[in-house]
Design a protein around this motif. Structure first.
Motif, PDB file in Angstrom:
ATOM      1  N   ARG A  83     -33.837   2.405  12.709  1.00  0.00           N
ATOM      2  CA  ARG A  83     -33.946   1.474  13.843  1.00  0.00           C
ATOM      3  C   ARG A  83     -34.679   0.208  13.415  1.00  0.00           C
ATOM      4  O   ARG A  83     -34.287  -0.900  13.773  1.00  0.00           O
ATOM      5  CB  ARG A  83     -34.680   2.127  15.019  1.00  0.00           C
ATOM      6  CG  ARG A  83     -34.072   3.410  15.534  1.00  0.00           C
ATOM      7  CD  ARG A  83     -32.677   3.199  16.133  1.00  0.00           C
ATOM      8  NE  ARG A  83     -32.124   4.447  16.604  1.00  0.00           N
ATOM      9  CZ  ARG A  83     -31.420   5.299  15.867  1.00  0.00           C
ATOM     10  NH1 ARG A  83     -31.197   5.036  14.586  1.00  0.00           N
ATOM     11  NH2 ARG A  83     -30.934   6.407  16.374  1.00  0.00           N
ATOM     12  N   ASP A 142     -33.390   6.748  20.452  1.00  0.00           N
ATOM     13  CA  ASP A 142     -32.035   6.246  20.659  1.00  0.00           C
ATOM     14  C   ASP A 142     -31.902   5.476  21.973  1.00  0.00           C
ATOM     15  O   ASP A 142     -30.793   5.173  22.406  1.00  0.00           O
ATOM     16  CB  ASP A 142     -31.034   7.413  20.658  1.00  0.00           C
ATOM     17  CG  ASP A 142     -31.061   8.161  19.330  1.00  0.00           C
ATOM     18  OD1 ASP A 142     -31.144   7.494  18.289  1.00  0.00           O
ATOM     19  OD2 ASP A 142     -31.029   9.407  19.352  1.00  0.00           O
ATOM     20  N   ARG A 201     -34.811   8.384  11.393  1.00  0.00           N
ATOM     21  CA  ARG A 201     -34.188   7.664  12.502  1.00  0.00           C
ATOM     22  C   ARG A 201     -34.992   6.428  12.870  1.00  0.00           C
ATOM     23  O   ARG A 201     -34.436   5.359  13.125  1.00  0.00           O
ATOM     24  CB  ARG A 201     -34.042   8.581  13.725  1.00  0.00           C
ATOM     25  CG  ARG A 201     -33.142   9.785  13.495  1.00  0.00           C
ATOM     26  CD  ARG A 201     -32.425  10.239  14.760  1.00  0.00           C
ATOM     27  NE  ARG A 201     -33.313  10.532  15.874  1.00  0.00           N
ATOM     28  CZ  ARG A 201     -33.806  11.746  16.129  1.00  0.00           C
ATOM     29  NH1 ARG A 201     -33.523  12.758  15.315  1.00  0.00           N
ATOM     30  NH2 ARG A 201     -34.566  11.943  17.171  1.00  0.00           N
TER      31      ARG A 201
END
Length: 533
Positions: A156, A195, A152
């Motif tokens: 990003r 996130d 993740r």
């Protein structure tokens, strides 16, 4: 009015007598050499806490030897220790060298009655309960989580770079990564930090140590005064601080409130959803069943359980994030080392087309040498504070010269003597690490004969994870996490230093990176980042 003034005078007289007796009791290290103090009131404490981390004590170790004295506030004498045999001896004494009172109070105020606060039988009880959750075997089960969370992070960064070379504040992103990892790994809780799902608790974490770094002279003098007083006065000060809290007190109380609230909900959910939690070894199951255990050596009350969860959340993320950030910083200055790591990565990938295993990471000598060197060279807690709980004689591995010119091989200490373990200095001793100990050199761990060293530290014989029964309980978890994260980041990106940026090592709760002449901007590790795709 007169009676109130009388009470104030009595209190001041009591304080004066107590401090005077404290001075006499603590002035027991005159036989040792040490640096002269600029201030009788502050000693060296202000300088140690406000200088760039690990500079003064390293300079003093080179000048006065591996054991020397420094000056505390109000004329106190502090024993500074970097000698391997001395440190081994103290760590082997287990609970006879407890944390200093002010350190213990600070941990309680921030984290509650968790393992970092506990001493003696309490610490032994906490440790026995938590050990199974942090075993090497249990830690290996988290590897898929480390990998997926780093996936993740990689996504990003790829989206932010869009094929260009840009400056990324890697510390901020690594802190988010490790927070998500510890939340999901330890408690099955998603912070959503990667996130950008900011909530009240995430904000509390981000601002928790806003002004903890570089304390003022007044703060240092107050801490020293309270430390010199009997315990009941310290307890009274803590009580009144709940009514008249400083900004730091308020932030710490807020963290405890939110973290324990989250912990309470998670425990309730876990017990309701897991019928077999009584047999599991994950941290939530161990904590959930602890209050009901009959064995007093393993039983914890509810407040202790909630405090453990707050401790794991806080201690389990920023420490690892800082260590990884310092390693990337060193690699960003050395493209030849990045190339060498990448060659190892490519070789491992050529042999394994599936998910990597712990054995794959362990098979990479240079990657692991870099991790050990990063932990050695950038000890995130370079000073550790203890008190002697007994009269003792501490042996030395290297003779030192006393203030009278005599050569001594052991140091007597009295009960109550305050001691600072110079972790950063030990990690850079030429006697342990070679003539280039004060330089970055991962290759030392490829050739170093550690069998000839005095065994002290938990990993690579560095003291960054501390040692003994109070050594970092999560070091296996942290090392595997660092292996997985660094493997993937070095495989996917190239790093270099932005022109004109000078990074400083600043002490807050841990040693963090900040930019020279821009300290007001807070914690930063800006690195030029380029995708390898």
């Amino acid at each position: 009015m007169s009676s109130q003034l009388d009470a104030v005078y009595v209190l001041l007289a009591f304080a004066f007598v107590s401090v005077t007796l404290f001075f006499r009791k603590k002035r027991a290290l005159g036989f040792l050499r040490g640096p002269p103090a600029k201030s009788t009131l502050l000693g060296h404490e202000f300088d140690l806490l406000n200088a760039e981390a690990c500079t003064l004590e390293l300079e003093w170790t080179k000048r006065y030897g591996t054991v020397f004295r420094s000056a505390g506030c109000y004329g106190e004498q502090i024993l500074m220790v970097a000698d391997p045999r001395a440190l081994q001896h103290i760590y082997e004494m287990n609970y006879k060298y407890p944390r200093s009172k002010d350190n213990q109070r600070a941990f309680k105020k921030l984290l509650g009655r968790g393992i970092l606060w506990a001493e003696g039988d309490d610490h032994s009880r906490h440790r026995k309960t938590l050990n199974p959750a942090f075993s090497a075997a249990q830690s290996r089960g988290f590897l898929p989580l480390f990998q997926s969370c780093t996936d993740r992070l990689q996504s990003r960064w790829e989206a932010a770079l869009q094929g260009e070379t840009k400056v990324i504040n890697v510390y901020d992103w690594l802190s988010r990564l490790t927070l998500d990892i510890i939340g999901e790994g330890a408690f099955n809780y998603r912070f959503g930090a990667l996130d950008n799902k900011s909530d009240d608790f995430s904000h509390i974490l981000e601002t928790l140590f806003t002004d903890t770094k570089m304390p003022t002279e007044r703060t240092i003098l107050f801490r020293a005064f309270r430390r010199s007083m009997p315990n009941w006065i310290g307890d009274l000060c803590d009580y009144y601080s709940t009514w008249f809290p400083s900004k730091e007190d308020a932030r710490f109380a807020n963290f405890q409130k939110f973290s324990k609230g989250i912990a309470r909900g998670l425990l309730d959910e876990h017990m309701a959803a897991s019928a077999d939690y009584a047999a599991k070894k994950d941290i939530l199951s161990l904590l959930a069943r602890s209050p009901a255990i009959d064995d007093p050596k393993k039983k914890m009350d509810e407040d202790e359980v909630l405090s453990q969860m707050a401790t794991v959340i806080l201690a389990g993320h920023d420490t690892t994030a800082a260590s990884i950030a310092w390693i990337l910083y060193e690699l960003a200055k050395r493209p030849e080392e990045q190339a060498k790591v990448w060659e190892e990565i490519a070789h491992v990938r050529s042999l394994n087309h599936g998910e990597l295993t712990p054995a794959d990471y362990d098979s990479m000598p240079f990657l692991n040498a870099i991790i050990k060197e990063g932990l050695r060279y950038h000890a995130i807690s370079p000073l550790l504070y203890r008190n002697s709980g007994v009269d003792d004689v501490i042996p030395l591995s290297q003779p030192i010269t006393s203030s009278s010119g005599d050569v001594i091989t052991e140091v007597p200490v009295r009960k109550g003597q305050r001691i600072i373990f110079c972790i950063g200095s030990y990690n850079r001793l030429p006697e342990v690490w070679g003539a280039d100990a004060d330089s970055w050199n991962p290759a030392r761990f490829l050739t170093l004969n550690q069998k000839k060293q005095i065994p002290v530290g938990l990993y690579g014989n560095t003291l960054t994870f501390s040692a003994g029964v109070k050594g970092c309980i999560g070091w296996n978890f942290a090392v595997l996490e660092m292996q997985a994260v660094l493997f993937q980041l070095m495989e996917s990106f190239e790093f270099s230093m932005p022109p004109g940026v000078e990074v400083m090592r600043i002490m807050g709760a841990i040693m963090v990176p900040m930019i020279k002449d821009k300290l007001q901007e807070g914690i930063k590790m800006p690195l030029l980042t380029k995708s390898r795709k």
